[in-house]
Scaffold this active site. Structure first.
Site, PDB file in Angstrom:
ATOM      1  N   HIS A 159      -5.711  -3.896  -1.227  1.00  0.00           N
ATOM      2  CA  HIS A 159      -5.642  -2.794  -2.199  1.00  0.00           C
ATOM      3  C   HIS A 159      -5.768  -3.277  -3.640  1.00  0.00           C
ATOM      4  O   HIS A 159      -5.930  -2.465  -4.544  1.00  0.00           O
ATOM      5  CB  HIS A 159      -4.332  -2.009  -2.044  1.00  0.00           C
ATOM      6  CG  HIS A 159      -4.331  -1.128  -0.843  1.00  0.00           C
ATOM      7  ND1 HIS A 159      -4.813   0.161  -0.862  1.00  0.00           N
ATOM      8  CD2 HIS A 159      -3.927  -1.372   0.426  1.00  0.00           C
ATOM      9  CE1 HIS A 159      -4.697   0.687   0.342  1.00  0.00           C
ATOM     10  NE2 HIS A 159      -4.159  -0.221   1.147  1.00  0.00           N
ATOM     11  N   SER A 178       0.799  -1.228   0.000  1.00  0.00           N
ATOM     12  CA  SER A 178       0.000   0.000   0.000  1.00  0.00           C
ATOM     13  C   SER A 178       0.829   1.275   0.000  1.00  0.00           C
ATOM     14  O   SER A 178       0.341   2.327  -0.391  1.00  0.00           O
ATOM     15  CB  SER A 178      -0.943  -0.001   1.202  1.00  0.00           C
ATOM     16  OG  SER A 178      -0.210  -0.107   2.399  1.00  0.00           O
ATOM     17  N   LYS A 212     -12.433  -0.830   0.761  1.00  0.00           N
ATOM     18  CA  LYS A 212     -11.596   0.009  -0.123  1.00  0.00           C
ATOM     19  C   LYS A 212     -12.276   0.019  -1.497  1.00  0.00           C
ATOM     20  O   LYS A 212     -13.315   0.659  -1.654  1.00  0.00           O
ATOM     21  CB  LYS A 212     -10.154  -0.509  -0.144  1.00  0.00           C
ATOM     22  CG  LYS A 212      -9.482  -0.477   1.243  1.00  0.00           C
ATOM     23  CD  LYS A 212      -7.992  -0.759   1.164  1.00  0.00           C
ATOM     24  CE  LYS A 212      -7.383  -1.105   2.514  1.00  0.00           C
ATOM     25  NZ  LYS A 212      -7.380  -0.012   3.491  1.00  0.00           N
TER      26      LYS A 212
END
Ligand SMILES: Cc1ncc(COP(=O)(O)O)c(C=O)c1O
Length: 409
Positions: free
Chosen positions: A228, A194, A258
């Site tokens: 992610h 990330s 996310k």
């Protein structure tokens, strides 16, 4: 309280080491996308100044999609504002079950379990799968929740192995140098890292795991945390496993909070492992699940992702990242190579990061500076996160502000 004195000292210490978190900005409302402008955000204390959000994990812009809000609304009216209990008592609703089925299908796994977030999912899979006789191998740059999970699961210090970020030779060395008496090996790694936007070489990791599998009673198990990567990455949004042709990874941990734009985290794997999570994953068992509304929003999101609209959003996020990446490189900034919507602008200097982030903020752009000790000295970065909801005009505006910032130094 007497303890406040010590706490204040510790807080001061964090500040003096630049390790304390900045005060939180409060988002009061947003202005939906219109004309050639993406969504804009209004912040507490900033009047009607509009901000472009370049530091959100909402890679497809789905958290603002009306279908998700509507699905949540219907579920809340139907079943209430929360599930009313933990899952094994009275907190399992049809929305939780349907979401788990959808997530398993999405990742081509037999089963899935949802948690309140991916942090809890990492803790849950660790509690279910790791014990004193397990050897756990991690990429050195793994997310905090993975490191914490391994500690909480009670894995002994001598049973922890690390390899340098994405270094497969080092991973092989760790596998070659296992202590006596190990019956289960787990290799656990982020799909997308990330802070960097690069990805794990999953195919090589899985090949190594298979090569060494026969040497251990329970084999070598691979776990990817693709928080992610999921939906932000790969033509159909199956994330790092899709991009690296590694859908056969044993266990996927990911988040609904996310790219999916809803709430919660999950683990997807075989029926046996998921039943083990249900029996032994304390952060699944002894805690409230996501709300029925959150689960319904997750279902609505996955339906969009698997539609033409979803495929177009994934492609738009990719193209936006590419436009920004090309633009920032043309301005002479350094980045870390990659094709993910996280584009780190590497400035290698804390002062430059702080001044540039401030300049962006003054110009109505929210971006996050990442400085030592979060990254090593010399790697100080502004982490830019592109989204399908940004327009070309938004991106070009952000680039023009980076151009001004460059002229400040
Ligand atoms: C790799 C990774 N795992 C887990 C998490 C935690 O996700 P959640 O917010 O769903 O707990 C994050 C979020 O920062 C992450 O980057």
């Amino acid at each position: 309280m007497k303890v406040h004195k010590k706490i204040n000292n510790e807080l001061e210490q964090l500040k003096s080491e630049s390790r304390s978190k900045a005060p939180e900005r409060i988002v009061n409302s947003f202005i939906p996308a219109h004309d050639d402008k993406g969504p804009r955000f209004l912040l507490e204390g900033q009047g009607d100044k509009e901000f472009i959000r370049m530091n959100s994990n909402d890679y497809l812009g789905l958290s603002l999609h009306p279908d998700l809000a509507n699905a949540g609304d219907v579920a809340a009216k139907e079943l209430g504002a929360n599930a009313g209990g933990v899952r094994f008592i009275s907190g399992t609703t049809k929305y939780h079950v349907a979401l788990e089925k959808k997530l398993a299908e999405f990742h081509k796994k037999e089963a899935a379990k949802i948690f309140s977030c991916a942090y809890m999912a990492n803790l849950g899979i660790a509690l279910a799968m790791m014990n004193k006789e397990t050897f756990v191998i991690s990429d050195q740059l793994n997310h905090n929740s993975i490191a914490r999970a391994i500690r909480i699961a009670g894995v002994k210090r001598e049973n922890k192995g690390f390899y340098k970020h994405n270094d497969m030779e080092e991973l092989r060395k760790v596998l070659d140098n296992m202590p006596e008496g190990i019956n289960r090996v787990i290799v656990i790694f982020d799909g997308i890292f990330s802070m960097r936007g690069d990805y794990a070489p999953m195919k090589e990791i899985i090949a190594l795991a298979k090569e060494y599998d026969d040497m251990f009673e329970d084999g070598v198990i691979t776990i990817v945390d693709d928080s992610h990567g999921t939906v932000a990455y790969g033509r159909t949004g199956r994330g790092t496993p899709e991009v690296t042709d590694s859908m056969d990874v044993d266990i996927i941990v990911s988040t609904l909070g996310k790219g999916i734009g809803a709430e919660g985290g999950y683990v997807a794997s075989s029926k046996e492992i998921i039943e083990m999570v249900r029996q032994k994953g304390d952060t699944y068992i002894y805690t409230n699940p996501v709300t029925p509304a959150g689960a319904a929003a997750g279902i609505a999101s996955l339906e969009i992702i698997d539609s033409e609209e979803g495929i177009a959003l994934i492609e738009k996020a990719r193209l936006n990242a590419l436009r920004f990446r090309k633009g920032i490189e043309a301005l002479g900034y350094d980045t870390i190579p990659g094709i993910h919507p996280i584009v780190p602008v590497v400035l290698r200097d804390t002062d430059k990061v702080n001044k540039t982030v401030k300049h962006l903020y003054d110009k109505g752009i929210l971006a996050t500076g990442i400085i030592y000790p979060v990254v090593p000295k010399g790697d100080e970065t502004i982490r830019m996160q592109l989204s399908a909801s940004h327009t070309d005009r938004d991106i070009d505006y952000v680039l023009s502000v980076f151009k001004e910032a460059k002229e400040m130094f």
